[in-house]
Design a protein around this motif. Structure first.
Motif, mmCIF file in Angstrom:
data_model
loop_
_atom_site.group_PDB
_atom_site.id
_atom_site.type_symbol
_atom_site.label_atom_id
_atom_site.label_comp_id
_atom_site.label_asym_id
_atom_site.label_seq_id
_atom_site.Cartn_x
_atom_site.Cartn_y
_atom_site.Cartn_z
ATOM 1 N N ILE A 93 -42.812 46.854 -6.078
ATOM 2 C CA ILE A 93 -41.908 46.450 -5.575
ATOM 3 C C ILE A 93 -41.889 44.981 -4.852
ATOM 4 O O ILE A 93 -41.329 43.979 -5.140
ATOM 5 C CB ILE A 93 -40.953 47.414 -4.415
ATOM 6 N N ARG A 105 -46.720 52.892 -4.174
ATOM 7 C CA ARG A 105 -45.555 52.444 -4.900
ATOM 8 C C ARG A 105 -44.875 51.191 -4.628
ATOM 9 O O ARG A 105 -44.137 50.614 -5.472
ATOM 10 C CB ARG A 105 -44.573 53.588 -5.089
ATOM 11 N N ILE A 106 -45.094 50.943 -3.317
ATOM 12 C CA ILE A 106 -44.782 49.566 -2.985
ATOM 13 C C ILE A 106 -45.141 48.306 -3.743
ATOM 14 O O ILE A 106 -44.508 47.335 -3.758
ATOM 15 C CB ILE A 106 -44.908 49.296 -1.282
ATOM 16 N N ARG A 107 -46.285 48.643 -4.369
ATOM 17 C CA ARG A 107 -46.820 47.721 -5.140
ATOM 18 C C ARG A 107 -45.933 47.218 -6.167
ATOM 19 O O ARG A 107 -46.040 45.860 -6.792
ATOM 20 C CB ARG A 107 -48.215 47.937 -5.784
#
Length: 280
Positions: free
Chosen positions: A278, A274-276
């Motif tokens: 951000i 999910r950091i992608r």
């Protein structure tokens, strides 16, 4: 404008170069306990004059303190003793609460703007400085209401000339956020480097096989302890809080592997992905 840079290393040197390039700084005094750094900085053209601290401060409109955070706590009150109401003092430290606390009752507190440009590398010294450092990066000004209006205005002009975009927050919030996005990264990198160095005693081919992924992950482990031990010391509680969470996450990966729970392992990785959205 005459400015003083206290600490002619990577950050201080890069700021001086950029401010000279933008014709914001006309004359730069250099102050540093490392004589080699001063000589290199003058030879490269980062500074115009090697100076004593008192002479530099008393003859500058802007004073930038770019030394380790524990040294900043000691030097900042001395600098503020010498400044008048037309001078501005900024620091560039990666922690802020301790520095702000050190001068909270100083009569010239309003001349100080706590400042943190969010850029750095594992390298050090004036030879590593570059005017291309800060473009597009963030910078934080802490507790802006505690700084004089004209001091704050000059700090904003500095940020603009460094091509930084500004954020504002309390010193306490700054230290919490940097623990998550900077300080834990360095601890993780140091720990991974130590892990591999320990294993390398048994398998001398490890570093021969190291790829760019490994190199980028442990790049921060090249950062000097003279800078980072004081940061961890001053931000101890926040770093410990983040470190405890990080250890908890590592244990989840360990448990998933031990129990051959590959569904959980996939879930942990997908959640991390999910950091992608951000960081792009």
């Amino acid at each position: 404008m005459k400015i003083t840079v206290i600490g002619i290393g990577l950050i201080g040197g890069s700021m001086a170069l950029k401010l000279r390039e933008k014709h914001f700084a006309d004359y730069v005094f250099g102050v540093d306990f490392n004589e080699k750094h001063l000589e290199d900085a003058k030879k490269i053209g980062i500074i115009d004059e090697i100076s004593s601290l008192e002479n530099a401060v008393k003859n500058s409109e802007l004073i930038i303190i770019a030394i380790p955070v524990d040294a900043t706590r000691e030097v900042l009150p001395i600098v503020l003793n010498w400044v008048n109401d037309h001078q501005t003092v900024m620091d560039v430290g990666s922690t802020k609460s301790g520095i702000v606390e050190a001068v909270k009752n100083h009569p010239q507190r309003k001349r100080f703007v706590p400042f943190h440009p969010m850029w750095g590398t594992e390298n050090s010294g004036p030879k590593s400085a570059t005017a291309l450092s800060f473009e597009g990066k963030a910078a934080v000004i802490c507790n802006p209401n505690d700084s004089a209006e004209n001091a704050l205005k000059l700090a904003k002009e500095v940020a603009k000339n460094l091509d930084l975009h500004l954020l504002y927050m309390s010193a306490e919030d700054h230290d919490i956020h940097t623990a998550y996005i900077s300080h834990i990264s360095h601890i993780t990198s140091y720990a991974l480097a130590n892990t591999v160095l320990e294993k390398e005693r048994e398998e001398d081919t490890i570093f021969q096989l190291a790829s760019t992924g490994f190199s980028s992950t442990v790049r921060l482990a090249k950062s000097h302890p003279e800078m980072w031990v004081p940061i961890f010391k001053q931000n101890k509680e926040n770093v410990l809080d983040v470190l405890n969470e990080h250890i908890s996450q590592l244990r989840k990966f360990k448990s998933a592997l031990e129990k051959e729970n590959f569904d959980l392992l996939e879930e942990l990785i997908r959640n991390a992905n999910r950091i992608r959205g951000i960081l792009k």
